[in-house]
Design an enzyme around this catalytic site. Structure first.
Site, mmCIF file in Angstrom:
data_model
loop_
_atom_site.group_PDB
_atom_site.id
_atom_site.type_symbol
_atom_site.label_atom_id
_atom_site.label_comp_id
_atom_site.label_asym_id
_atom_site.label_seq_id
_atom_site.Cartn_x
_atom_site.Cartn_y
_atom_site.Cartn_z
ATOM 1 N N ARG A 267 41.662 50.398 49.971
ATOM 2 C CA ARG A 267 40.611 51.347 49.614
ATOM 3 C C ARG A 267 39.330 50.626 49.192
ATOM 4 O O ARG A 267 38.225 51.079 49.492
ATOM 5 C CB ARG A 267 41.078 52.271 48.481
ATOM 6 C CG ARG A 267 42.034 53.369 48.925
ATOM 7 C CD ARG A 267 42.105 54.487 47.898
ATOM 8 N NE ARG A 267 43.074 55.491 48.300
ATOM 9 C CZ ARG A 267 44.297 55.594 47.792
ATOM 10 N NH1 ARG A 267 44.686 54.730 46.863
ATOM 11 N NH2 ARG A 267 45.122 56.534 48.200
ATOM 12 N N GLY A 268 39.479 49.527 48.473
ATOM 13 C CA GLY A 268 38.298 48.791 48.032
ATOM 14 C C GLY A 268 37.462 48.315 49.196
ATOM 15 O O GLY A 268 36.226 48.428 49.181
#
Length: 344
Positions: free
Chosen positions: A265-266
């Site tokens: 996600r980052g």
């Protein structure tokens, strides 16, 4: 905080903003002012889900059936909705509920839309989100991620589009969200109390001017407000053409890897936020400077592994970023205020 909110408005698929800060720092005021910056949208008249008459992905099932049948959909323009979710809300109030008695007696699906239906194509704001029940936070984050809300009761299933900008705010003194839930928010902004006496006086003065004559105050800032709205609209149109060069994507992933950020996600959020910022600045290609401005917002809350740990101030993220991008090491301890994204 302002930068994170603007980028999520430019690209609602980013995944929302979590704002944590001291009491009385203007978190709620800033979020509620966001809706006025957004241009009006076209919706299907009479539709409770704010369905887009031109985009099938943003239509409710009923509107899509009407569209496929060749019906001319009535269209009206409507201001983007800002929906507040109260702390005491139940799951039925949030997701909507099915009238089982009517369904059984009349054989029709009687669905009462909830807050997620009202928030479609708008902004859903949860004040004190860290005090909200975890299962409701899960529901909100799932709907925001998938773009659809599904309600199933007694063998009856109803779904509708639920694409909204999720904004949560809270005071860290009242507790933090679990790391698993924090990770679902695209960006995390921290707001601190202003210490500069001159700036505090300026804020107090502006508040007094607003209280004495709100209409005159709004009129004085209307030109700047309209200019910001124009920039946001232009950025939304430019976003589809904006790209992150491969070498920069590689460096973003290297930063995430060195910081031991769980999942991807980052990486995804950092790439998308950098694209939104470049579009906001009127460019079709992302630069390292764009990434520098958003990387802390995207990664700082993803470093915490233990619920008892505090969220990184941003120094660790900035230090790794500068090493990977071959920039000088940061000169402060990570407590310097964020740069104002808006021109004075």
């Amino acid at each position: 905080m302002k930068l994170a909110l603007i980028l999520n408005v430019i690209d609602p698929r980013l995944g929302g903003v979590m704002i944590m800060g001291d009491r009385g720092t203007g978190k709620s005021t800033t979020v509620r002012a966001l809706a006025e910056l957004l241009p009006e949208i076209e919706v299907v008249a009479g539709d409770p889900y704010n369905s887009d008459p031109h985009n099938a992905d943003l239509m409710s099932d009923e509107v899509r059936v009407r569209k496929l049948a060749g019906e001319a959909l009535p269209i009206e323009r409507r201001q983007v909705q800002m929906v507040d979710l109260p702390l005491g809300a139940t799951e039925d109030r949030v997701c909507g509920t099915i009238d089982i008695e009517k369904a059984l007696s009349e054989g029709t699906r009687a669905f009462e839309p909830g807050l997620l239906a009202r928030a479609n194509r708008g902004i859903l704001y949860v004040d004190e989100v860290n005090l909200l029940d975890d299962h409701l936070v899960d529901v909100l984050l799932d709907s925001a991620a998938m773009g659809w809300n599904t309600v199933e009761r007694e063998g009856i299933s109803v779904r509708h589009p639920a694409r909204f900008v999720l904004v949560g705010s809270g005071n860290p003194e009242e507790g933090e969200l679990r790391p698993q839930l924090l990770d679902r928010f695209a960006m995390h902004a921290e707001v601190r109390t202003v210490r500069d006496p001159q700036l505090r006086v300026q804020i107090v003065q502006q508040r007094s001017e607003f209280d004495s004559n709100p209409q005159r105050f709004a009129l004085a800032h209307r030109k700047a407000q309209q200019e910001l709205s124009r920039r946001i609209l232009k950025a939304q149109q430019l976003l589809k053409k904006t790209e992150v060069p491969y070498p920069l994507r590689l460096q973003i992933s290297e930063v995430c890897s060195e910081l031991n950020v769980d999942g991807l996600r980052g990486d995804i959020v950092a790439n998308n936020a950098a694209r939104a910022l470049a579009a906001f600045e009127g460019r079709a290609s992302v630069t390292a400077q764009d990434i520098e401005r958003i990387i802390v917002l995207c990664l700082r809350h993803r470093l915490r592994k233990d619920p008892l740990e505090t969220i990184d101030s941003g120094y660790k993220v900035e230090k790794v970023f500068r090493r990977v991008f071959n920039l000088p090491a940061p000169e402060n301890n990570g407590t310097a205020p964020e740069r104002d994204p808006l021109p004075r």
